[in-house]
Scaffold this motif. Structure first.
Motif, short mmCIF file in Angstrom:
data_model
loop_
_atom_site.label_atom_id
_atom_site.label_comp_id
_atom_site.label_asym_id
_atom_site.label_seq_id
_atom_site.Cartn_x
_atom_site.Cartn_y
_atom_site.Cartn_z
N LEU A 15 0.97 -1.11 0.13
CA LEU A 15 0.04 0.10 0.21
C LEU A 15 0.69 1.30 -0.04
O LEU A 15 0.49 2.29 -0.86
CB LEU A 15 -0.99 0.10 1.06
CG LEU A 15 -2.11 -1.32 1.05
CD1 LEU A 15 -2.74 -0.94 2.54
CD2 LEU A 15 -2.97 -0.97 0.07
N LEU A 16 1.82 1.31 0.98
CA LEU A 16 2.71 2.52 1.07
C LEU A 16 3.52 2.72 -0.62
O LEU A 16 3.68 3.88 -1.01
CB LEU A 16 3.74 2.48 2.09
CG LEU A 16 3.10 2.25 3.32
CD1 LEU A 16 4.30 2.03 4.39
CD2 LEU A 16 2.77 3.82 3.76
N THR A 17 3.93 1.40 -0.97
CA THR A 17 4.73 1.58 -2.39
C THR A 17 3.83 2.17 -3.39
O THR A 17 4.20 3.10 -4.26
CB THR A 17 5.22 0.27 -2.85
OG1 THR A 17 6.13 -0.20 -1.56
CG2 THR A 17 6.09 0.28 -4.02
N GLU A 18 2.36 1.59 -3.33
CA GLU A 18 1.48 2.17 -4.40
C GLU A 18 1.02 3.64 -4.28
O GLU A 18 1.11 4.42 -5.29
CB GLU A 18 0.47 1.13 -4.52
CG GLU A 18 0.54 -0.12 -5.08
CD GLU A 18 1.16 -0.12 -6.49
OE1 GLU A 18 0.64 0.85 -7.24
OE2 GLU A 18 2.36 -0.80 -6.62
N ALA A 19 1.08 4.01 -2.94
CA ALA A 19 0.97 5.37 -2.66
C ALA A 19 1.85 6.29 -3.17
O ALA A 19 1.97 7.16 -3.88
CB ALA A 19 0.63 5.60 -1.43
N LEU A 20 3.07 5.83 -2.92
CA LEU A 20 4.26 6.63 -3.46
C LEU A 20 4.48 6.50 -4.81
O LEU A 20 4.60 7.48 -5.46
CB LEU A 20 5.64 6.12 -2.89
CG LEU A 20 5.86 6.17 -1.37
CD1 LEU A 20 6.93 5.52 -0.69
CD2 LEU A 20 6.01 7.96 -1.08
N ARG A 21 4.11 5.33 -5.32
CA ARG A 21 4.13 5.21 -6.97
C ARG A 21 3.19 6.36 -7.53
O ARG A 21 3.57 7.10 -8.61
CB ARG A 21 3.88 4.17 -7.53
CG ARG A 21 4.27 3.88 -9.23
CD ARG A 21 4.24 2.27 -9.37
NE ARG A 21 5.57 1.86 -9.24
CZ ARG A 21 5.55 0.89 -8.26
NH1 ARG A 21 4.74 0.49 -7.56
NH2 ARG A 21 6.95 0.44 -8.12
N TYR A 51 4.39 10.11 -7.22
CA TYR A 51 5.58 10.26 -8.07
C TYR A 51 5.08 10.45 -9.45
O TYR A 51 5.45 11.15 -10.50
CB TYR A 51 6.63 9.48 -7.75
CG TYR A 51 7.29 9.77 -6.44
CD1 TYR A 51 7.56 11.32 -5.97
CD2 TYR A 51 7.84 8.79 -5.60
CE1 TYR A 51 8.11 11.41 -4.80
CE2 TYR A 51 8.29 9.02 -4.42
CZ TYR A 51 8.33 10.14 -3.95
OH TYR A 51 8.86 10.35 -2.55
N GLU A 52 4.18 9.39 -9.86
CA GLU A 52 3.51 9.38 -11.36
C GLU A 52 3.00 10.77 -11.48
O GLU A 52 3.00 11.17 -12.75
CB GLU A 52 2.96 8.12 -11.49
CG GLU A 52 3.86 6.75 -11.61
CD GLU A 52 2.92 5.60 -11.73
OE1 GLU A 52 1.68 5.73 -11.93
OE2 GLU A 52 3.29 4.64 -12.14
N LYS A 53 2.05 11.09 -10.66
CA LYS A 53 1.26 12.45 -10.60
C LYS A 53 2.27 13.45 -10.75
O LYS A 53 2.07 14.49 -11.74
CB LYS A 53 0.35 12.45 -9.87
CG LYS A 53 -0.86 11.45 -9.74
CD LYS A 53 -1.64 11.84 -8.54
CE LYS A 53 -2.86 10.69 -8.70
NZ LYS A 53 -3.92 10.96 -7.27
N GLU A 54 3.38 13.53 -10.20
CA GLU A 54 4.39 14.57 -10.16
C GLU A 54 4.91 14.62 -11.46
O GLU A 54 5.02 15.65 -12.05
CB GLU A 54 5.25 14.37 -9.01
CG GLU A 54 4.49 14.80 -7.60
CD GLU A 54 5.72 14.82 -6.76
OE1 GLU A 54 6.71 14.43 -6.88
OE2 GLU A 54 5.15 14.80 -5.41
N ALA A 55 5.43 13.52 -12.04
CA ALA A 55 5.98 13.34 -13.22
C ALA A 55 5.04 13.72 -14.32
O ALA A 55 5.45 14.42 -15.37
CB ALA A 55 6.45 11.81 -13.59
N LEU A 56 3.87 13.41 -14.30
CA LEU A 56 2.99 13.72 -15.44
C LEU A 56 2.76 15.37 -15.24
O LEU A 56 2.89 15.85 -16.20
CB LEU A 56 1.51 12.97 -14.85
CG LEU A 56 0.45 13.38 -16.03
CD1 LEU A 56 0.81 12.92 -17.41
CD2 LEU A 56 -0.86 12.63 -15.75
N ALA A 57 2.64 15.84 -14.11
CA ALA A 57 2.47 17.35 -14.04
C ALA A 57 3.59 17.92 -14.53
O ALA A 57 3.63 19.04 -15.28
CB ALA A 57 2.26 17.72 -12.55
#
Length: 603
Positions: free
Chosen positions: A191-197, A200-206
């Motif tokens: 759960l923690l790993t998916e939350a981080l992913r 960071y994916e949203k940050e990368a997309l932004a």
């Protein structure tokens, strides 16, 4: 951009760094609690049993704890840029295995056979330490497995070694407890790993979206600069062409070649219209057009539209009907007329038969001003693009007779300036309707319409001295040709130094004064018309009237010229407009100019 493209090594590296950093931060504080738990555990066991194995175990445990604590501190004090999270995670997990092994050795080193209280305490402490480690180690999978497994396996194996039913039950219970805790811990890790992913994916997309927006903004800025530069360079010869053509038409008036001159000026007028559309866009983008909002009777606006387009509609064999009724709206009348005029012109241009109807109807607190045509219509897929610059439906060949495709782009900008909503609906083959939603207003007393005055003649020009400043020889020559047809005495300069020299020489040697200055806005050597006029006024010690002429359409240039306080004409300037502007300036100078000429003549 798909999700797989975002699961890049960069994102995974950021996840690992966050996992290790979080684990190190929590483990530093957890280590202090583990120290006191271990201290109390072996002290109680040694006090109860007197077994020397407890003292040996204490040395091993506390030595390992100090070693691990030094590792936490070293990592956390290392600057972020110099940290190596992957290696730090491996080293941390290895240290955990050593620490957990020491805890797993406790039952083998000093578990008494006849002290059930010590046995129960040992089992409680080891299982409790394993459970507590789940919370702090959940971010890092390898570390999560490094402590509970060695510690509980050591405890469980010692219980099985005892062999009696009670110890066998406790050993089995310890293994079940290990399984449940590991399952829970691994679930927390996922759960923690998916939350981080996801974060960071949203940050990368932004970030990538921001980069694309920046690229688009840079492209738009480059396009604006390109069109501004191209417009300026093209306006210069067009300006000269128009002035030369006007001077030629004046000379040929009444002669056999008058028709040729008239056709020439018709072509020049069409070119000027296209360039003025681009200028309108630049002026709107520059923010120099200000809306003066007030209650406006649509009937007056519709009458102006009828005067402007009735002849065009008749020439095309189309019917033009305008039905305003008694509606009032709050807006700027001139800008609204320009907006609706663009819509009517666009409707007439793309209507082959039938006609155009302009009407208004009340819609709640708004008035819907509608322009209907019976033209070719627009496909649904093209509707979102009709307000783009240079986009024309059904004109892929870029037929110049259909204009540049700037009319609706100007409509969009005017609507934004006036805070109006524009809607479009169309049925291919049946026609199109544009709706402009304006806030309704209460009627007020209409101002009296301005009296129509005939075009003015400018006899004042026949005795005027005009100084023309431009770095383009063709522009100087064409301007001089037009002014001389009006009887103006013209002096030409290509920059500030030459202009000052001519003006001072006239005053000092000939006793003559420059009456008005016509100055280009952008000159060579980074000179600009505003500074040149200011310098000339300082040299002459008087505020000589002046007008700026510019071919710049870049928004910043338009603003600078507009806010200079000088009259500004935009190339290409029609000859009549130039003459009328100079006449207005000379009329405004009036008596002061007459006194100057009287003084100069010595009378």
């Amino acid at each position: 951009m798909d999700a797989g493209a975002l699961s890049s090594p960069e994102v995974e590296a950021r996840i690992l760094r966050e996992q290790v950093d979080s684990m190190m931060r929590t483990s530093r504080s957890a280590a202090i609690g583990a120290f006191f738990i271990g201290l109390g555990f072996w002290t109680f066991a040694w006090y109860q049993t007197g077994h020397r194995g407890a003292l040996l175990w204490a040395v091993l445990l506390h030595g390992c704890q100090f070693w691990r604590y030094a590792g936490y501190q070293r990592y956390l004090r290392t600057p972020d840029a110099a940290r190596h999270p992957r290696q730090a995670g491996i080293d941390y997990s290895n240290a955990l295995v050593v620490n957990a092994t020491i805890w797993g050795l406790a039952p083998w080193m000093f578990l008494p056979d006849d002290e059930p209280l010590v046995s129960a305490l040992m089992m409680l402490v080891i299982l409790g330490m394993s459970t507590g480690s789940i919370a702090s180690l959940a971010p890092h999978r390898r570390a999560l497995l490094s402590f509970p497994i060695p510690a509980i396996l050591g405890l469980s194996s010692r219980m099985f070694w005892q062999g009696d039913a009670a110890h066998l039950f406790m050993g089995a219970a310890a293994l079940i407890y290990l399984y449940v805790n590991l399952a829970f811990g691994l679930q927390q890790h996922r759960l923690l790993t998916e939350a981080l992913r996801s974060r960071y994916e949203k940050e990368a997309l932004a970030r990538r979206l921001r980069e694309q927006i920046d690229i688009a903004e840079r492209a738009s800025a480059e396009r604006t600069r390109f069109f501004a530069a191209a417009s300026h360079d093209l306006r210069q010869p067009l300006h000269s062409l128009g002035l030369f053509g006007s001077a030629l038409a004046t000379r040929l008036r009444g002669g056999p070649e008058e028709a040729l001159a008239r056709n020439l000026m018709s072509c020049v007028t069409a070119l000027e219209s296209s360039f003025n559309e681009m200028l309108d866009v630049s002026r709107l983008d520059a923010g120099v057009v200000q809306a003066r909002m007030r209650p406006v009777a649509l009937a007056a606006v519709f009458r102006a539209l009828d005067r402007s387009f009735a002849a065009e509609a008749e020439g095309r064999g189309l019917a033009l009907r305008l039905r305003a009724r008694a509606h009032w709206v709050r807006t700027d009348p001139q800008l609204l007329e320009r907006l609706l005029g663009n819509l009517v012109h666009n409707a007439l241009k793309f209507t082959a038969r039938g006609g155009v109807v302009v009407g208004a109807r009340r819609r709640g607190g708004q008035v819907s001003i509608e322009v209907w045509d019976s033209g070719c219509g627009i496909e649904a897929g093209e509707l979102p693009r009709v307000f783009e610059e240079f986009y024309q439906v059904g004109n892929r060949e870029r037929d110049r007779a259909q204009g540049l495709g700037m009319g609706l782009a100007i409509v969009r900008r005017l609507a934004a300036l006036l805070q109006l909503q524009v809607e479009v609906d169309s049925r291919p083959g049946r026609g199109t309707v544009f709706r402009v939603l304006a806030p309704a207003a209460l009627p007020v007393a209409e101002p009296a319409p301005p009296q129509q005055t005939p075009p003015r003649a400018w006899p004042v020009l026949q005795s005027a001295r005009v100084l023309v400043i431009d770095d383009e020889e063709a522009v100087r020559a064409s301007t001089a040709a037009v002014l001389r047809t009006a009887g103006v005495e013209v002096h030409l300069a290509d920059g500030a130094a030459a202009a000052a020299g001519i003006a001072c020489r006239l005053e000092e040697e000939e006793g003559a004064r420059i009456d008005v200055v016509v100055c280009d806005f952008r000159l060579r050597n980074d000179e600009d018309g505003v500074s040149v006029v200011a310098g000339l006024r300082a040299a002459l010690r008087r505020a000589v009237p002046a007008v700026l002429i510019t071919g710049d359409t870049a928004p910043d240039r338009v603003q600078q010229a507009r806010y200079s306080g000088l009259p500004v004409l935009y190339k290409p300037v029609p000859a009549e407009l130039l003459l009328h502007t100079l006449g207005d300036l000379l009329d405004a100078a009036g008596p002061a100019r007459e006194v100057m000429h009287t003084d100069a003549s010595g009378l």
